[in-house]
Design an enzyme around this catalytic site. Structure first.
Site, PDB file in Angstrom:
ATOM      1  N   SER A 126      36.010  38.827  31.462  1.00 30.41           N
ATOM      2  CA  SER A 126      36.494  39.988  31.761  1.00 30.41           C
ATOM      3  C   SER A 126      36.438  41.034  31.547  1.00 30.41           C
ATOM      4  CB  SER A 126      38.297  39.626  32.162  1.00 30.41           C
ATOM      5  OG  SER A 126      38.742  39.283  31.094  1.00 30.41           O
ATOM      6  N   HIS A 175      37.149  37.814  38.612  1.00 30.29           N
ATOM      7  CA  HIS A 175      36.204  39.050  38.899  1.00 30.29           C
ATOM      8  C   HIS A 175      35.025  38.646  39.583  1.00 30.29           C
ATOM      9  CE1 HIS A 175      38.292  41.868  35.742  1.00 30.29           C
ATOM     10  NE2 HIS A 175      38.280  40.142  35.281  1.00 30.29           N
ATOM     11  N   LYS A 204      42.592  43.030  42.294  1.00 31.20           N
ATOM     12  CA  LYS A 204      40.612  43.697  41.972  1.00 31.20           C
ATOM     13  C   LYS A 204      40.104  44.184  43.407  1.00 31.20           C
ATOM     14  CE  LYS A 204      41.671  41.980  37.581  1.00 31.20           C
ATOM     15  NZ  LYS A 204      42.180  40.673  36.615  1.00 31.20           N
TER      16      LYS A 204
HETATM   17  C1  LIG Z   1      43.192  40.272  35.849  1.00 30.71           C
HETATM   18  C2  LIG Z   1      43.140  38.228  35.936  1.00 30.71           C
HETATM   19  C3  LIG Z   1      44.024  37.347  36.025  1.00 30.71           C
HETATM   20  C4  LIG Z   1      45.535  38.214  36.300  1.00 30.71           C
HETATM   21  O1  LIG Z   1      45.976  38.740  37.749  1.00 30.71           O
HETATM   22  P1  LIG Z   1      46.551  39.279  38.156  1.00 30.71           P
HETATM   23  O2  LIG Z   1      47.041  39.206  38.996  1.00 30.71           O
HETATM   24  O3  LIG Z   1      46.088  41.028  37.211  1.00 30.71           O
HETATM   25  O4  LIG Z   1      47.837  39.194  36.929  1.00 30.71           O
HETATM   26  C5  LIG Z   1      43.939  36.765  35.844  1.00 30.71           C
HETATM   27  N1  LIG Z   1      42.576  35.990  35.005  1.00 30.71           N
HETATM   28  C6  LIG Z   1      41.624  37.209  34.935  1.00 30.71           C
HETATM   29  C7  LIG Z   1      40.810  36.465  34.703  1.00 30.71           C
HETATM   30  C8  LIG Z   1      41.639  38.229  35.373  1.00 30.71           C
HETATM   31  O5  LIG Z   1      40.959  39.481  34.920  1.00 30.71           O
END
Ligand SMILES: *Cc1c(COP(=O)(O)O)cnc(C)c1O
Length: 386
Positions: free
Chosen positions: A179, A207, A239
């Site tokens: 990330s 991602h 995302k």
């Molecule tokens: C954003 C993210 C999460 C958390 O997801 P949310 O739905 O925002 O709680 C978990 N793992 C990774 C790698 C992330 O980038």
């Protein structure tokens, strides 16, 4: 009054003294490449809305129709009376998308990871984590009570050595696309290693889904792997999908185990059904509109080339995440503020989110950006003489 929390105030001062103070910006517009903050319009380079779907008219329309049909709140947890036909249909569609037997919705990715690890392992077992894993994977591992082993970033040999001596159930946890660096996990090697040691492999593809792989099926598809190679897949919907929530996909027995045992599934309210309806439409767009992925790739490559020409320290990333390593925390914040004065929103990421001494600008692109937006960012970076 100085009483109860006086030691906390000191902690905050210490945070600020290290250039690590965090604060929020109040957004006055919908998500997109243009954000209004304090009445001022800014060009946005820090969202995870990679495909530009968070405010897509069809997704918004589906959300509204979902509210008309289901109302706003879901009323309870999935296991009581909160599991709507919309949730159920989305789970089936996500399972098909991921090429897996079943999928299970969670209210957030953080909760999916916390619940998943504790449902699968506990005392006497061992979890293995890449050093650069997302906080939710690390926290999930710690909460589970299993022995906690970190391996060097992408260092499969180190992981192998750790696995040799492990006892109990073995669970390997990794980001798919990291990330904060944007690089890919070496899934082929990880999958082989997992098989050799009869360990379970779990990939968090927050991602990668939507952004890479055929029809946006993510990093597992990108490497030509499937459910037998990577038995546990987690994806987030906030995302690239532009909505909210998360899911875990895998075999029937995995999903049944989570329904029976994942406490962050059992003891929380289901996300609103209208969100599920919006996500169903978003999933269709993710699969159908490859141009969004092609455009992201083009924009990212243009940025990498331009940044290299400026002598900036870019990272070897093939994703929509294109970090520039700065080093010191305060310096990263100062540069981010200078860009802000130029109308450009780029976030400074500091420890403990990234390792000490590797504070960075985390530049992210959206399919809504145009080439001239990239050039504008490069020109502003050039003027800062970094
Ligand atoms: C954003 C993210 C999460 C958390 O997801 P949310 O739905 O925002 O709680 C978990 N793992 C990774 C790698 C992330 O980038």
């Amino acid at each position: 009054m100085a009483g109860a929390f006086s030691t906390l105030a000191g902690d905050i001062e210490a945070i600020a003294g290290q250039g690590l103070y965090r604060s929020r910006r109040v957004i006055e517009s919908p998500q997109g490449i243009h954000l209004r903050i304090g009445g001022k319009e800014l060009l946005n380079f820090c969202s995870n809305d990679y495909l530009g779907l968070a405010n897509h008219p069809s997704v918004v329309q589906a959300f509204k129709a979902g509210v008309d049909r289901y109302g706003v709140g879901s009323g309870s947890a999935h296991l009581i009376c909160g599991h709507s036909a919309a949730h159920h249909a989305l789970e089936e569609e996500l399972a098909a998308f991921a090429g897996r037997d079943r999928a299970l919705l969670f209210s957030t990715g953080y909760m999916a990871n916390m619940g998943l690890v504790s449902a699968l392992v506990g005392r006497g077992d061992t979890v293995f984590e890449d050093r650069l894993n997302h906080a939710s994977l690390l926290d999930g591992g710690l909460l589970s009570g299993a022995r906690f082993k970190r391996y060097g970033h992408g260092d499969v040999e180190h992981l192998n050595a750790n696995l040799e001596t492990a006892t109990g159930r073995k669970l390997i946890l990794t980001d798919g696309v990291f990330s904060m660096d944007g690089d890919f996990a070496q899934l082929q090697a990880l999958s082989e290693t997992a098989k050799n040691h009869e360990a379970w492999l779990m990939v968090d593809d927050a991602h990668g889904l939507g952004v890479i792989g055929e029809q946006g099926r993510g990093i597992v598809d990108y490497y030509g792997l499937g459910q037998d190679d990577v038995p546990i897949l987690m994806g987030t919907l906030g995302k690239a999908f532009g909505t909210f929530g998360a899911f875990v996909a895998g075999s029937d027995v995995l999903i049944e185990t989570l329904i029976q045992k994942a406490r962050t599934y059992i003891y929380t309210t289901a996300l609103p059904a209208a969100i599920a309806e919006a996500t169903r439409v978003s999933l269709k767009i993710v699969m159908a509109e490859s141009w969004r992925r092609d455009k992201l790739k083009m924009l990212s490559e243009r940025f990498q080339q331009g940044a290299q020409q400026l002598g900036l320290q870019v990272m070897p990333s093939f994703s929509a995440i294109q970090p520039i390593v700065i080093g010191g925390s305060q310096r990263a914040v100062d540069i981010s503020n200078a860009l802000l004065n130029n109308g450009l929103l780029v976030s400074a990421i500091r420890p403990p989110t990234v390792p000490q001494g590797s504070a960075r600008l985390r530049v992210t692109f959206s399919a809504q950006h145009e080439e001239w937006h990239v050039d504008r960012l490069l020109a502003a970076l050039d003027q800062l003489h970094l």
